[in-house]
Design a protein around this motif. Structure first.
Motif, short mmCIF file in Angstrom:
data_model
loop_
_atom_site.label_atom_id
_atom_site.label_comp_id
_atom_site.label_asym_id
_atom_site.label_seq_id
_atom_site.Cartn_x
_atom_site.Cartn_y
_atom_site.Cartn_z
N ARG A 35 -6.01 5.86 8.01
CA ARG A 35 -6.30 4.71 8.89
C ARG A 35 -7.65 4.09 8.53
N SER A 92 0.85 -1.20 0.00
CA SER A 92 0.00 0.00 0.00
C SER A 92 0.88 1.25 0.00
N VAL A 141 -0.31 2.83 6.00
CA VAL A 141 0.23 2.33 4.72
C VAL A 141 1.65 1.80 4.90
N ARG A 142 2.07 0.99 3.94
CA ARG A 142 3.44 0.46 3.98
C ARG A 142 4.43 1.56 3.58
N ARG A 144 -4.55 0.17 9.91
CA ARG A 144 -3.12 -0.17 9.92
C ARG A 144 -2.19 0.96 9.55
N GLN A 146 -3.06 -0.89 -2.79
CA GLN A 146 -3.83 0.34 -2.61
C GLN A 146 -2.93 1.55 -2.84
N THR A 156 -7.38 1.95 5.49
CA THR A 156 -6.46 0.80 5.55
C THR A 156 -6.77 -0.13 6.72
#
Ligand SMILES: [Zn+2]
Ligand SMILES: [Zn+2]
Length: 368
Positions: free
Chosen positions: A246, A187, A254-255, A252, A211, A249
């Motif tokens: 948040r 993401s 995003v990465r 969580r 995403q 996702t």
């Protein structure tokens, strides 16, 4: 020594002025390039707005593409007639950074500054030396640059598209594919949908990110972000950035987050918005003196990384041609990034447009 038309910035509060300047002949390991197109970048605006201090008089512009018209002694990689994209990071090829494959961090070429190597000017107004912005000076009909700052490209791509590869596209796509090396399915959050942010979205799509969340405050830019691959958009005029990330996702974060504006608050938000183990990348160029505040406990406890990306960690001679190959193959849709094409005489309009925050990319097209 040819005489050229160039847009000169003479200092604070003044518009750019078209002037006739003398351009030196290319010296050893230098080439003379006739510009076909020059992009107008937000970094040029930083200078004009007084957010970055630069010596004057100066010909700004660091995003350009054109045709090699003359070569100096010792030039081995280029010939007259080659199409080239200009790079604002010439490199020596021999310092530790270059040998590590990190030419944007070259220790030697960074000394070039706004004049020619060795501090020699390349532009003259009568007896007064004129600086070349970022060592490129693309707001002009012609320029002289080191061989390593003119990257040969294929001849079948339009030079206005090639021009924006020289800064916005390299910076945005490179941050994703080089600096962060985003993996398929990850993401991605992109804050700011100007030329660089939209390029980061294109990069995320290129590497099959999962995403892709785009953030801006201009409807047209958010619409374009969706067209180029964003799966979700956040308009921060109406919602809180981190809260909305948040929500989108599953709580969580995003990465990867890419900040493509260059503001303290959005850099802090990028760091907050990444998940544990995530990476926030500062891509936007901040004004002189800006400082940020983050919680270092979160950094260690949640193993979050905050890093920077200069020029998309470019290896220009490798990256410019491959970006244009992907464009030619239809994998990198660069055409929509160019919002307007203008002539050099109308350059001040481009800066008015940047001031409004609505601009994506304006490209100056030079008569051939
Ligand atoms: Zn730029
Ligand atoms: Zn070097």
């Amino acid at each position: 020594m040819p005489t050229i038309n160039a847009a000169v910035w003479n200092g604070s509060g003044q518009p750019l002025k078209l002037e006739r300047l003398r351009l030196v002949d290319p010296g050893s390991h230098e080439v003379l390039v006739r510009l076909s197109a020059s992009g107008v970048c937000h970094s040029d605006y930083h200078v004009i707005a007084g957010e970055w201090t630069r010596p004057v008089p100066v010909v700004l512009g660091h995003e350009g593409a054109g045709v090699v018209e003359a070569i100096g002694v010792g030039v081995a990689s280029l010939e007259v007639g080659d199409h080239v994209v200009l790079s604002w990071t010439p490199y020596c090829g021999a310092c530790p950074a270059c040998l590590r494959g990190r030419p944007v961090l070259c220790e030697v070429a960074s000394e070039t500054g706004n004049l020619m190597r060795g501090g020699k000017p390349r532009l003259w107004r009568g007896g007064t030396p004129v600086h070349s912005g970022a060592g490129v000076g693309a707001f002009a009909e012609r320029t002289v640059v080191p061989e390593s700052a003119a990257i040969r490209i294929r001849k079948d791509v339009p030079l206005d598209v090639a021009a924006i590869v020289g800064c916005a596209v390299m910076t945005g796509v490179g941050a994703v594919i080089n600096t962060a090396a985003v993996e398929p399915g990850a993401s991605v959050l992109v804050i700011g949908c100007g030329g660089v942010g939209l390029s980061a979205i294109l990069g995320a799509r290129l590497v099959s990110a999962g995403q892709i969340i785009a953030v801006d405050i201009v409807d047209e830019k958010l619409a374009l972000a969706r067209r180029l691959g964003a799966t979700d958009t956040i308009d921060t005029r109406s919602v809180d950035l981190v809260g909305e990330v948040r929500r989108l996702t599953g709580g969580r974060g995003v990465r990867y987050a890419f900040e493509a504006i260059g503001r303290a608050d959005t850099i802090e938000q990028a760091f907050e918005a990444v998940a544990p183990g995530g990476v926030a990348v500062v891509v936007g160029q901040v004004a002189d003196g800006v400082r940020i505040s983050i919680d270092p406990y979160v950094m260690s406890d949640r193993e979050k990384t905050l890093t920077g990306s200069n020029y998309g960690s470019a290896r220009p001679a490798l990256d410019f041609p491959r970006l244009l190959n992907w464009y030619a193959d239809g994998r990198l849709d660069l055409d929509p990034l160019i919002a307007r094409r203008i002539c050099l005489a109308d350059i001040n309009d481009a800066f008015e447009e940047i001031k409004t925050g609505r601009a994506t990319r304006t490209v100056i097209v030079h008569p051939s």
